[in-house]
Design an enzyme around this catalytic site. Sequence first.
Site, PDB file in Angstrom:
ATOM      1  N   HIS A  52     -32.075 -69.911  60.415  1.00 40.98           N
ATOM      2  CA  HIS A  52     -33.112 -68.993  60.886  1.00 40.98           C
ATOM      3  C   HIS A  52     -32.540 -67.917  61.800  1.00 40.98           C
ATOM      4  O   HIS A  52     -33.149 -67.566  62.814  1.00 40.98           O
ATOM      5  CB  HIS A  52     -34.195 -69.778  61.635  1.00 40.98           C
ATOM      6  N   GLU A 157     -37.417 -83.515  57.064  1.00 44.43           N
ATOM      7  CA  GLU A 157     -38.392 -82.498  57.462  1.00 44.43           C
ATOM      8  C   GLU A 157     -39.660 -82.511  56.614  1.00 44.43           C
ATOM      9  O   GLU A 157     -40.403 -81.522  56.604  1.00 44.43           O
ATOM     10  CB  GLU A 157     -37.743 -81.117  57.402  1.00 44.43           C
ATOM     11  N   ASP A 183     -41.164 -78.127  60.826  1.00 47.88           N
ATOM     12  CA  ASP A 183     -41.379 -78.220  59.381  1.00 47.88           C
ATOM     13  C   ASP A 183     -42.061 -79.526  59.001  1.00 47.88           C
ATOM     14  O   ASP A 183     -42.908 -79.556  58.097  1.00 47.88           O
ATOM     15  CB  ASP A 183     -40.053 -78.088  58.640  1.00 47.88           C
TER      16      ASP A 183
END
Length: 266
Positions: A52, A157, A183
């Site tokens: 990210h 996740e 997530d």
Amino acid sequence: MAAPALPENAYRARAERGEVQIGTWITMIRTPSVLTLLQTAGLDYARLDLEHSAFSIETVADMASLARALDFPLVVRPPEGNREWITRLLDVGVWNLHIPQVEDARQAAEVVAATRYAPLGSRGMYGSGPHTGFHVRPPAEHLATANARVHVTAMLESKHAFDHLDEIAAVPGIDALTIGPTDLSQDLGVLGTPAQRDVLREHRVRLGEAARKHGKTVAMAVDTIEAVREVIALGATIINYSSDTNVLRSTYAAAVAEIRTPKERS
């Protein structure tokens, strides 16, 4: 003359001893010298986020080189736990991988295979480079030491991943387990709801039990001091506290708010 030995992977060594390690995410600051700052602040490691963020592989290589020189462990989360990313990160000298979105035992085994040389895996061979300290070593020595040095954390996740938790935890070569709290919350439908805290705690407990059953280390990422103490009490020993962006924003915001608040006249 024999090539000098590379230093041990302090991150892996501390994990094997069960020592608590405190680190932080690097999500924005690109200059490698941030590692010196974080080490001076007393942190045990830094975790660089490629999933990210806008970091390039060149930035990662520079940070990995300085991390080894400082003996300050660098952990990297790739955008995906595939062979291409794993190979590139290991060959630029990264020793610790934080693999996102591990969904089942088959995927976990593929990750392990990409991170270890034969006979433990099928990591691609590359001669001397950052991963060898630019020294040439006998193949048997190089394979054995590289396999012993690498550390792999699997991130669970999703509900699907937790349906396969015990199988993932049983995979040899997966060294640590963790959750991706945001997530996972999103996948379970509790993100931003009052139920999120309790659901995450339940999944952290489940993950810790599976990790203990299969001899794995527990890693957790949290954003408050209270949460750090909570996950340590649950058995986590690799703790990621906050991030460069969160600490900078919150610290400056608190200071500015205080500065701009008029003082009462005595």
